[in-house]
Design an enzyme around this catalytic site. Structure first.
Site, PDB file in Angstrom:
ATOM      1  CD  GLU A  79      -3.001   1.160   2.233  1.00 62.56           C
ATOM      2  OE1 GLU A  79      -2.937   0.309   3.141  1.00 62.56           O
ATOM      3  OE2 GLU A  79      -3.879   2.036   2.164  1.00 62.56           O
ATOM      4  CE  LYS A 257      -6.265  -0.611   5.381  1.00 65.67           C
ATOM      5  NZ  LYS A 257      -5.349   0.290   4.689  1.00 65.67           N
ATOM      6  CG  ASP A 273       0.494 -16.605  11.619  1.00 65.73           C
ATOM      7  OD1 ASP A 273      -0.315 -15.884  11.021  1.00 65.73           O
ATOM      8  OD2 ASP A 273       0.242 -17.778  11.950  1.00 65.73           O
ATOM      9  CG  HIS A 371      -3.502   7.314   0.436  1.00 65.37           C
ATOM     10  ND1 HIS A 371      -2.641   6.256   0.677  1.00 65.37           N
ATOM     11  CD2 HIS A 371      -4.515   6.818  -0.311  1.00 65.37           C
ATOM     12  CE1 HIS A 371      -3.130   5.171   0.099  1.00 65.37           C
ATOM     13  NE2 HIS A 371      -4.254   5.490  -0.507  1.00 65.37           N
TER      14      HIS A 371
HETATM   15  C1  LIG Z   1       2.044  10.976   3.182  1.00 65.24           C
HETATM   16  C2  LIG Z   1       2.563  11.986   4.186  1.00 65.24           C
HETATM   17  C3  LIG Z   1       3.705  11.347   4.977  1.00 65.24           C
HETATM   18  C4  LIG Z   1       3.090  13.174   3.431  1.00 65.24           C
HETATM   19  O1  LIG Z   1       3.433  14.142   4.354  1.00 65.24           O
HETATM   20  P1  LIG Z   1       3.960  15.599   4.008  1.00 65.24           P
HETATM   21  O2  LIG Z   1       3.506  16.477   5.088  1.00 65.24           O
HETATM   22  O3  LIG Z   1       3.624  15.922   2.604  1.00 65.24           O
HETATM   23  O4  LIG Z   1       5.481  15.305   4.067  1.00 65.24           O
HETATM   24  P2  LIG Z   1       6.726  16.189   4.424  1.00 65.24           P
HETATM   25  O5  LIG Z   1       7.359  16.505   3.099  1.00 65.24           O
HETATM   26  O6  LIG Z   1       6.471  17.261   5.406  1.00 65.24           O
HETATM   27  O7  LIG Z   1       7.588  15.062   5.144  1.00 65.24           O
HETATM   28  C5  LIG Z   1       7.327  14.624   6.461  1.00 65.24           C
HETATM   29  C6  LIG Z   1       7.978  13.278   6.662  1.00 65.24           C
HETATM   30  O8  LIG Z   1       7.154  12.273   6.032  1.00 65.24           O
HETATM   31  C7  LIG Z   1       7.979  11.303   5.405  1.00 65.24           C
HETATM   32  N1  LIG Z   1       7.738  11.344   3.957  1.00 65.24           N
HETATM   33  C8  LIG Z   1       7.107  12.316   3.264  1.00 65.24           C
HETATM   34  N2  LIG Z   1       7.024  11.994   1.954  1.00 65.24           N
HETATM   35  C9  LIG Z   1       7.633  10.802   1.816  1.00 65.24           C
HETATM   36  C10 LIG Z   1       7.863   9.942   0.721  1.00 65.24           C
HETATM   37  N3  LIG Z   1       7.480  10.253  -0.519  1.00 65.24           N
HETATM   38  N4  LIG Z   1       8.510   8.790   0.943  1.00 65.24           N
HETATM   39  C11 LIG Z   1       8.936   8.458   2.174  1.00 65.24           C
HETATM   40  N5  LIG Z   1       8.743   9.231   3.265  1.00 65.24           N
HETATM   41  C12 LIG Z   1       8.091  10.389   3.087  1.00 65.24           C
HETATM   42  C13 LIG Z   1       9.413  11.649   5.724  1.00 65.24           C
HETATM   43  O9  LIG Z   1       9.805  10.955   6.886  1.00 65.24           O
HETATM   44  C14 LIG Z   1       9.334  13.131   5.994  1.00 65.24           C
HETATM   45  O10 LIG Z   1      10.309  13.615   6.878  1.00 65.24           O
HETATM   46  P3  LIG Z   1      11.895  13.436   6.655  1.00 65.24           P
HETATM   47  O11 LIG Z   1      12.237  12.149   7.311  1.00 65.24           O
HETATM   48  O12 LIG Z   1      12.163  13.426   5.181  1.00 65.24           O
HETATM   49  O13 LIG Z   1      12.469  14.608   7.334  1.00 65.24           O
HETATM   50  C15 LIG Z   1       1.446  12.474   5.171  1.00 65.24           C
HETATM   51  O14 LIG Z   1       0.449  13.107   4.433  1.00 65.24           O
HETATM   52  C16 LIG Z   1       0.857  11.362   5.996  1.00 65.24           C
HETATM   53  O15 LIG Z   1       1.435  10.927   6.978  1.00 65.24           O
HETATM   54  N6  LIG Z   1      -0.353  10.915   5.618  1.00 65.24           N
HETATM   55  C17 LIG Z   1      -1.008   9.738   6.203  1.00 65.24           C
HETATM   56  C18 LIG Z   1      -1.049   8.675   5.146  1.00 65.24           C
HETATM   57  C19 LIG Z   1      -1.564   7.354   5.613  1.00 65.24           C
HETATM   58  O16 LIG Z   1      -1.965   7.137   6.743  1.00 65.24           O
HETATM   59  N7  LIG Z   1      -1.548   6.403   4.695  1.00 65.24           N
HETATM   60  C20 LIG Z   1      -2.046   5.068   4.935  1.00 65.24           C
HETATM   61  C21 LIG Z   1      -3.019   4.693   3.865  1.00 65.24           C
HETATM   62  S1  LIG Z   1      -4.613   5.381   4.221  1.00 65.24           S
HETATM   63  C22 LIG Z   1      -5.262   4.140   5.259  1.00 65.24           C
HETATM   64  O17 LIG Z   1      -5.247   2.996   4.919  1.00 65.24           O
HETATM   65  C23 LIG Z   1      -5.550   4.374   6.713  1.00 65.24           C
HETATM   66  C24 LIG Z   1      -6.655   5.225   7.211  1.00 65.24           C
HETATM   67  C25 LIG Z   1      -6.375   6.638   6.866  1.00 65.24           C
HETATM   68  O18 LIG Z   1      -7.913   4.862   6.704  1.00 65.24           O
HETATM   69  C26 LIG Z   1      -6.621   5.012   8.713  1.00 65.24           C
HETATM   70  C27 LIG Z   1      -7.617   5.808   9.479  1.00 65.24           C
HETATM   71  O19 LIG Z   1      -8.686   6.118   8.938  1.00 65.24           O
HETATM   72  O20 LIG Z   1      -7.329   6.075  10.699  1.00 65.24           O
HETATM   73  N1  LIG Z   2      -3.544 -20.383  15.468  1.00 67.36           N
HETATM   74  C1  LIG Z   2      -2.288 -20.080  15.150  1.00 67.36           C
HETATM   75  O1  LIG Z   2      -1.846 -18.954  15.289  1.00 67.36           O
HETATM   76  C2  LIG Z   2      -1.408 -21.161  14.585  1.00 67.36           C
HETATM   77  C3  LIG Z   2      -0.156 -20.830  14.085  1.00 67.36           C
HETATM   78  N2  LIG Z   2       0.709 -21.795  13.636  1.00 67.36           N
HETATM   79  C4  LIG Z   2       2.038 -21.506  13.119  1.00 67.36           C
HETATM   80  O2  LIG Z   2       2.986 -21.853  14.134  1.00 67.36           O
HETATM   81  C5  LIG Z   2       4.249 -21.279  13.843  1.00 67.36           C
HETATM   82  C6  LIG Z   2       4.897 -20.764  15.097  1.00 67.36           C
HETATM   83  O3  LIG Z   2       5.038 -21.805  16.023  1.00 67.36           O
HETATM   84  P1  LIG Z   2       6.320 -21.890  16.973  1.00 67.36           P
HETATM   85  O4  LIG Z   2       5.992 -22.812  18.092  1.00 67.36           O
HETATM   86  O5  LIG Z   2       6.770 -20.519  17.325  1.00 67.36           O
HETATM   87  O6  LIG Z   2       7.381 -22.527  15.989  1.00 67.36           O
HETATM   88  P2  LIG Z   2       8.469 -23.667  16.144  1.00 67.36           P
HETATM   89  O7  LIG Z   2       7.906 -24.925  16.702  1.00 67.36           O
HETATM   90  O8  LIG Z   2       9.147 -23.737  14.829  1.00 67.36           O
HETATM   91  O9  LIG Z   2       9.470 -23.003  17.195  1.00 67.36           O
HETATM   92  C7  LIG Z   2       9.327 -23.143  18.558  1.00 67.36           C
HETATM   93  C8  LIG Z   2      10.402 -24.086  19.104  1.00 67.36           C
HETATM   94  O10 LIG Z   2      11.693 -23.542  18.858  1.00 67.36           O
HETATM   95  C9  LIG Z   2      12.597 -24.000  19.843  1.00 67.36           C
HETATM   96  N3  LIG Z   2      13.407 -22.835  20.281  1.00 67.36           N
HETATM   97  C10 LIG Z   2      14.726 -22.631  19.981  1.00 67.36           C
HETATM   98  N4  LIG Z   2      15.154 -21.468  20.505  1.00 67.36           N
HETATM   99  C11 LIG Z   2      14.102 -20.897  21.144  1.00 67.36           C
HETATM  100  C12 LIG Z   2      13.920 -19.670  21.888  1.00 67.36           C
HETATM  101  N5  LIG Z   2      14.927 -18.822  22.101  1.00 67.36           N
HETATM  102  N6  LIG Z   2      12.705 -19.413  22.383  1.00 67.36           N
HETATM  103  C13 LIG Z   2      11.673 -20.247  22.196  1.00 67.36           C
HETATM  104  N7  LIG Z   2      11.786 -21.424  21.526  1.00 67.36           N
HETATM  105  C14 LIG Z   2      12.986 -21.756  20.997  1.00 67.36           C
HETATM  106  C15 LIG Z   2      11.777 -24.595  20.981  1.00 67.36           C
HETATM  107  O11 LIG Z   2      11.959 -25.969  21.182  1.00 67.36           O
HETATM  108  P3  LIG Z   2      12.390 -27.157  20.152  1.00 67.36           P
HETATM  109  O12 LIG Z   2      13.779 -26.860  19.695  1.00 67.36           O
HETATM  110  O13 LIG Z   2      12.310 -28.377  21.002  1.00 67.36           O
HETATM  111  O14 LIG Z   2      11.400 -27.194  19.037  1.00 67.36           O
HETATM  112  C16 LIG Z   2      10.337 -24.250  20.611  1.00 67.36           C
HETATM  113  O15 LIG Z   2       9.413 -25.227  20.945  1.00 67.36           O
HETATM  114  C17 LIG Z   2       3.970 -20.192  12.840  1.00 67.36           C
HETATM  115  O16 LIG Z   2       4.410 -20.636  11.572  1.00 67.36           O
HETATM  116  C18 LIG Z   2       2.441 -20.093  12.824  1.00 67.36           C
HETATM  117  O17 LIG Z   2       2.006 -19.646  11.560  1.00 67.36           O
HETATM  118  C19 LIG Z   2       0.387 -23.129  13.709  1.00 67.36           C
HETATM  119  C20 LIG Z   2      -0.841 -23.507  14.177  1.00 67.36           C
HETATM  120  C21 LIG Z   2      -1.851 -22.571  14.604  1.00 67.36           C
END
Ligand SMILES: CC(C)(COP(=O)([O-])OP(=O)([O-])OC[C@H]1O[C@@H](n2cnc3c(N)ncnc32)[C@H](O)[C@@H]1OP(=O)([O-])[O-])[C@@H](O)C(=O)NCCC(=O)NCCSC(=O)C[C@@](C)(O)CC(=O)[O-]
Ligand SMILES: NC(=O)C1=CN([C@@H]2O[C@H](COP(=O)(O)OP(=O)(O)OC[C@H]3O[C@@H](n4cnc5c(N)ncnc54)[C@H](OP(=O)(O)O)[C@@H]3O)[C@@H](O)[C@H]2O)C=CC1
Length: 419
Positions: A79, A257, A273, A371
């Site tokens: 997006e 969202k 995940d 946006h």
């Molecule tokens: C789009 C901006 C950032 C423009 O913002 P602006 O005011 O035109 O930007 P600016 O030129 O003043 O720049 C401000 C900073 O924005 C960043 N920036 C600025 N332009 C760029 C670019 N081209 N590429 C990368 N970064 C950019 C950048 O970090 C920059 O600072 P810097 O670090 O440069 O000093 C602003 O209008 C904004 O934040 N809008 C919000 C947009 C948004 O939320 N988009 C998500 C999609 S819409 C949606 O799905 C969600 C929604 C809206 O429905 C959620 C809700 O309803 O709550």
């Molecule tokens: N409803 C849901 O959300 C569901 C999600 N999933 C999927 O399950 C997956 C995640 O499961 P997850 O159990 O995390 O994966 P894994 O089983 O791959 O990893 C966990 C295992 O890693 C080992 N391990 C090694 N180092 C560490 C550490 N530092 N901390 C913790 N464990 C460690 C552990 O033992 P050991 O070495 O004995 O394995 C542990 O059991 C994702 O792919 C997800 O999409 C699956 C089913 C349902």
């Protein structure tokens, strides 16, 4: 310490951006991992019936300070304006010190459902009387997790009335350390089921993790200084805009969202995940019985805006695709996080930055200017523009405030770029 403040970053070509990231992180391997990407062979081992790869853009949000640390945030999203908005939100939080986070720690729940019970309340008590035996059985199947300081830590038992009669649902609480934990927790749930059947005299059917991970919450807080966001009027406008999402589910769904724009992009970039995190977030938003916003905004005694967020965050640094996908491994290195808990808190901060940027736009000029001007490049691409013509047409459409396919095609013909 490197700075996440990279002014002009977005004006560079992709290769130079990657160079800046490698330089800022002091980690050349990030480049190799991102360049190599996922191979078809690796993909074929990850999921079933593979025929190709579906690619999503990977960008980096700049400007984040999280718990005093400069952080560059990898984001995988299709997006436009999401990554710009996250960077924008993070920039406006900097004057207030950035984001401050906390968490409950990485505890997940498994549900084990017992049915066909004579005495559900008696059964509940018998399970609780044997909780240490049950957690011991669970821990025996994952000695590795226990060695790492995790494992089953306790039980809750709920008697639930349903259309299929009363049920006793045991929640096994498991500290998953650095794993998201579903596989680990599900194995434990299956291991304890026979003991639950013995204690209840009933039949166990369902044994699975719950994605309402309310014992694995991540929180973030930021103070957006009035001066940094446009003054007292903007503070008040954002406060009022956000207030609707606390009480109106139609608005809360969109508000959340917007939060998930950032959350999901980072969850995906780290190979975690996305469905698990999204299910948890939305279920948590509805926990009071009425779906509401996951963030809150208040005005403090200085007239600044205080934003906070709290949501379940079941993510890992091991397991799933996190250690398999080269780009996910690069993303984790870029973030510099050392535990799944730290990752969960960074994700909460990104969700808050994302939410704040959207709210600020909504409360002031509206979402479309920022946006749509970034979406304009997509429209130019759809019309068939290529190379530098994409930017030229997008800028023209944005300045005319006429961003649509028809205008893009017209401009393409006019400027001689049509194929
Ligand atoms: C789009 C901006 C950032 C423009 O913002 P602006 O005011 O035109 O930007 P600016 O030129 O003043 O720049 C401000 C900073 O924005 C960043 N920036 C600025 N332009 C760029 C670019 N081209 N590429 C990368 N970064 C950019 C950048 O970090 C920059 O600072 P810097 O670090 O440069 O000093 C602003 O209008 C904004 O934040 N809008 C919000 C947009 C948004 O939320 N988009 C998500 C999609 S819409 C949606 O799905 C969600 C929604 C809206 O429905 C959620 C809700 O309803 O709550
Ligand atoms: N409803 C849901 O959300 C569901 C999600 N999933 C999927 O399950 C997956 C995640 O499961 P997850 O159990 O995390 O994966 P894994 O089983 O791959 O990893 C966990 C295992 O890693 C080992 N391990 C090694 N180092 C560490 C550490 N530092 N901390 C913790 N464990 C460690 C552990 O033992 P050991 O070495 O004995 O394995 C542990 O059991 C994702 O792919 C997800 O999409 C699956 C089913 C349902």
């Amino acid at each position: 310490m490197m700075s996440s403040r990279l002014p002009g970053f977005y004006k560079l070509p992709p290769d130079e951006r990657l160079g800046k990231i490698v330089e800022a992180c002091g980690d050349a391997e990030i480049k190799e991992m991102i360049k190599s990407g996922l191979s078809l062979d690796q993909a074929d081992k990850m999921v079933e019936n593979v025929i190709g790869l579906f690619q999503v853009p990977l960008g980096v949000a700049t400007n984040f300070i999280i718990d005093g640390r400069e952080v560059l945030v990898p984001m995988a999203t299709e997006e436009p304006s999401v990554i710009a908005a996250a960077s924008n939100g993070a920039r406006m939080a900097r004057d207030g010190g950035g984001f401050f986070t906390s968490s409950t720690g990485p505890v997940m729940r498994a549900q084990i459902q017992a049915v066909d019970l004579k005495d559900p309340y008696g059964a509940r008590c018998r399970i609780l009387e044997h909780s240490s035996e049950i957690t011991k059985i669970a821990n025996e199947v994952d000695p590795m997790l226990v060695r790492l300081g995790g494992g089953a830590v306790g039980l809750e038992v709920h008697v639930i009335d349903s259309r299929a009669g009363p049920m006793v649902v045991t929640h096994l609480l498991v500290d998953c350390r650095d794993a998201m934990g579903a596989n680990a927790v599900n194995t434990m749930a299956e291991a304890v089921a026979p003991e639950i059947e013995r204690l209840t005299g009933g039949k166990v059917h369902l044994r699975i993790i719950s994605n309402l991970a309310d014992t694995r919450l991540a929180r973030a807080r930021a103070v957006f200084k009035a001066d940094a966001i446009g003054g007292a009027e903007v503070v008040s406008a954002i406060f009022k805009t956000a207030a609707l999402a606390e009480v109106d589910p139609y608005r809360a769904a969109t508000h959340n969202k917007g939060i998930m724009n950032g959350v999901t992009a980072l969850v995906l970039a780290t190979g975690n995940d996305t469905r698990a995190v999204e299910a948890g977030a939305h279920a948590y938003a509805a926990r009071s019985g009425r779906y509401a916003s996951l963030s809150r905004y208040e005005i403090d005694e200085n007239g600044d805006l205080v934003g906070t967020i709290e949501l379940p965050m079941a993510v890992g640094l091991v397991g799933g695709a996190t250690r398999v996908h080269p780009v996910a491994r690069a993303a984790v290195r870029m973030l510099g996080v050392r535990s799944a808990d730290e990752l969960s808190r960074v994700i909460a901060a990104v969700g808050l930055a994302q939410n704040f940027a959207a709210l600020r736009a909504l409360a002031t000029e509206g979402i479309q200017r920022g946006h749509m001007s970034l979406h304009a490049r997509n429209v130019a691409l759809q019309a068939g523009a290529r190379g530098e013509m994409v930017e030229i047409i997008a800028e023209r459409m944005a300045s005319e405030r006429r961003i649509n396919l028809e205008r893009a095609s017209e401009l393409l013909r006019e400027l001689g770029g049509s194929s």
